[in-house]
Motif scaffolding. Structure first.
Motif, short mmCIF file in Angstrom:
data_model
loop_
_atom_site.label_atom_id
_atom_site.label_comp_id
_atom_site.label_asym_id
_atom_site.label_seq_id
_atom_site.Cartn_x
_atom_site.Cartn_y
_atom_site.Cartn_z
N MET A 1 -15.81 2.50 -2.78
CA MET A 1 -14.98 1.54 -2.05
C MET A 1 -15.13 1.78 -0.54
O MET A 1 -15.02 2.91 -0.08
CB MET A 1 -13.51 1.73 -2.46
N ALA A 2 -15.40 0.72 0.19
CA ALA A 2 -15.56 0.85 1.66
C ALA A 2 -14.24 1.25 2.30
O ALA A 2 -13.17 0.98 1.75
CB ALA A 2 -16.03 -0.48 2.23
N ARG A 3 -14.31 1.95 3.45
CA ARG A 3 -13.10 2.32 4.18
C ARG A 3 -13.00 1.45 5.42
O ARG A 3 -14.01 1.18 6.08
CB ARG A 3 -13.14 3.80 4.61
N TYR A 4 -11.82 1.03 5.73
CA TYR A 4 -11.59 0.25 6.94
C TYR A 4 -10.63 1.02 7.84
O TYR A 4 -9.43 1.13 7.52
CB TYR A 4 -11.01 -1.13 6.58
N GLU A 5 -11.17 1.52 8.95
CA GLU A 5 -10.40 2.46 9.78
C GLU A 5 -9.16 1.80 10.39
O GLU A 5 -8.07 2.40 10.40
CB GLU A 5 -11.28 3.02 10.91
N LEU A 6 -9.33 0.59 10.91
CA LEU A 6 -8.17 -0.07 11.55
C LEU A 6 -7.07 -0.34 10.52
O LEU A 6 -5.88 -0.18 10.79
CB LEU A 6 -8.60 -1.38 12.21
N ILE A 7 -7.49 -0.76 9.33
CA ILE A 7 -6.52 -1.03 8.26
C ILE A 7 -5.82 0.27 7.86
O ILE A 7 -4.60 0.30 7.67
CB ILE A 7 -7.24 -1.64 7.03
N ASP A 8 -6.60 1.34 7.74
CA ASP A 8 -6.01 2.64 7.36
C ASP A 8 -4.99 3.11 8.39
O ASP A 8 -3.92 3.63 8.04
CB ASP A 8 -7.10 3.70 7.18
N ASP A 9 -5.31 2.91 9.68
CA ASP A 9 -4.36 3.29 10.74
C ASP A 9 -3.07 2.47 10.62
O ASP A 9 -1.96 2.99 10.77
CB ASP A 9 -4.97 3.05 12.13
N HIS A 10 -3.25 1.19 10.35
CA HIS A 10 -2.09 0.29 10.21
C HIS A 10 -1.23 0.73 9.02
O HIS A 10 0.00 0.79 9.11
CB HIS A 10 -2.60 -1.14 10.00
N LEU A 11 -1.90 1.06 7.93
CA LEU A 11 -1.17 1.51 6.73
C LEU A 11 -0.44 2.83 6.99
O LEU A 11 0.69 3.03 6.54
CB LEU A 11 -2.14 1.67 5.56
N ALA A 12 -1.10 3.72 7.73
CA ALA A 12 -0.48 5.02 8.03
C ALA A 12 0.78 4.81 8.87
O ALA A 12 1.81 5.47 8.64
CB ALA A 12 -1.47 5.92 8.77
N SER A 13 0.71 3.87 9.81
CA SER A 13 1.87 3.57 10.64
C SER A 13 3.00 2.97 9.80
O SER A 13 4.18 3.33 9.96
CB SER A 13 1.45 2.60 11.74
N LEU A 14 2.64 2.09 8.89
CA LEU A 14 3.65 1.50 7.99
C LEU A 14 4.26 2.57 7.09
O LEU A 14 5.47 2.59 6.86
CB LEU A 14 2.99 0.44 7.11
N ARG A 15 3.40 3.45 6.59
CA ARG A 15 3.84 4.50 5.67
C ARG A 15 4.90 5.40 6.35
O ARG A 15 5.88 5.79 5.72
CB ARG A 15 2.63 5.31 5.22
N ARG A 16 4.67 5.71 7.63
CA ARG A 16 5.64 6.55 8.34
C ARG A 16 7.00 5.86 8.40
O ARG A 16 8.04 6.49 8.31
CB ARG A 16 5.15 6.81 9.77
#
Lengths: 282, 112
Positions: A1-16
């Motif tokens: 599965m490809a990784r999308y860095e900007l999406i991952d950062d956004h998800l990390a911010s939401l997760r917090r």
């Protein structure tokens, strides 16, 4: 599965911002599926990887408002950390320290009494010192339990029965020497609250059980120590060593549970009042 | 369309989309946008709390599956959700007909 860095950062911010939810892992997985699916679709249509991610994030919404919408998705039974629950956590930590002072004072008084060869001034003062820590410890514990109930958006009949018994125990602790009465009330109350907490599954398990079993374990220790005639009876027919032992076990476990629950409450990031206000307005 | 006006009807719209069959959140949002010809353009992330709330109310149920190495949550109407959709649809039809009649400006019957 490809990784999308900007999406991952956004998800990390939401997760917090969504860390207060017991189902935060599920929410993150669901939102990840959405964001990744949307980017994959745009990439499939020939869009640049970075531009596709930025477009998808823009459509999805900033972390703050999205987390606010989650907080606002049900004004009744809102199980979110607030400044109040955070303060309750601090009170529980203070209560934990006070609970440790109670058996310390009583043991010190017992030792002094033995050395003096009777129940005289220094031993009495130290005993009263320990007893004086008891009332604020019990009151702060009851307030902290109120914060726990608020954090869980109510704990049902069981939780309210628990806090009522704890409040009675706190009031009864004014008569410090009547250990059997206040410890039993606190024990039953804390056990009921712990069961209700575990049913909701938000609070840390070990702290819950330590908190809930403390005074039942203390009572059992006292009973066993009396059966074993540990330390013998004094001239008033009491069992000072047995009582102190039960009090120590109960206090230590209760303090450990309070510290665990209080630390958990205090560490949580409160949901912004604006998000709660938006919820109340519907 | 004004987002406040849309939010007031979002429950009904989500139920209506899922009335056609189970779907995951992304598909629900895409169908909302497509069926409204782009008029319903909410911040997509704010639709998920609505799905969760409807599930909490017993109007939806969800189940997880693995798709392309990712966990996917798919929503479907429950019996209660189907009944609620039918009832809300009737209410909406009555309301929108009444509003259309008023906006259509039917003349007040002459009395003399």
């Amino acid at each position: 599965m490809a990784r999308y860095e900007l999406i991952d950062d956004h998800l990390a911010s939401l997760r917090r911002r969504l860390g207060w939810r017991s189902d935060a892992d599920d929410v993150e997985a669901e939102l990840r599926d959405h964001l990744y699916s949307a980017v994959e679709r745009l990439e499939g249509e020939g869009h640049d990887r970075g531009a596709a991610q930025r477009f998808v994030i823009d459509r999805f919404g900033a972390p703050g408002p999205v987390a606010g919408a989650f907080a606002a998705s049900g004004v009744r039974g809102l199980a979110v950390p607030t400044e109040y629950t955070r303060s309750a956590g601090v009170m529980m930590l203070v209560a934990a320290a006070l609970w440790l002072a109670v058996p310390l004072g009583w043991w010190a008084s017992h030792v002094l009494e033995d050395r003096q060869g009777g129940w005289a001034r220094p031993a009495q003062i130290v005993f009263v010192g320990g007893a004086m820590a008891l009332l604020p410890a019990a009151i702060l514990s009851a307030i902290g339990i109120g914060g726990l109930i608020r954090r869980h958006a109510g704990l049902g009949v069981l939780g309210w029965a628990g806090i009522a018994a704890c409040a009675l125990g706190a009031a009864a602790s004014f008569v410090a020497w009547f250990v059997y009465g206040w410890a039993l009330l606190l024990g039953v109350g804390a056990a009921l609250v712990a069961v209700a907490l575990r049913r909701r599954g938000l609070a840390p398990r070990l702290a819950c059980w330590s908190f809930g079993s403390a005074w039942l374990a203390g009572g059992l220790t006292l009973a066993l120590a009396q059966v074993a005639k540990l330390g013998g009876q004094d001239e008033w027919g009491d069992w000072p060593v047995a009582v102190n032992l039960g009090l120590t076990v109960g206090s230590l476990l209760f303090a450990a549970g309070l510290a665990g629950l209080g630390g958990w409450l205090r560490a949580e990031t409160p949901v912004e009042p604006a998000a709660l206000g938006a919820l109340a307005e519907g | 369309m004004r987002s406040q006006a849309l939010k007031g009807h979002l429950d009904l719209l989500v139920l209506a989309v899922l009335g056609d069959g189970p779907a995951h959140g992304y598909a629900v949002i895409e169908m909302l946008r497509a069926r409204s010809l782009g008029a319903f353009d909410l911040a997509e992330g704010t639709v998920y709390p609505v799905l969760h709330r409807l599930e909490g109310s017993g109007l939806l149920r969800s189940e997880w599956s693995m798709v392309g190495g990712r966990r996917r949550r798919t929503y479907a109407l429950t019996r209660k959700g189907e009944r609620s959709l039918a009832s809300e649809r009737r209410s909406w039809d009555e309301f929108s007909t009444a509003v259309s009649n008023v906006l259509g400006g039917a003349p007040w019957p002459a009395t003399n």
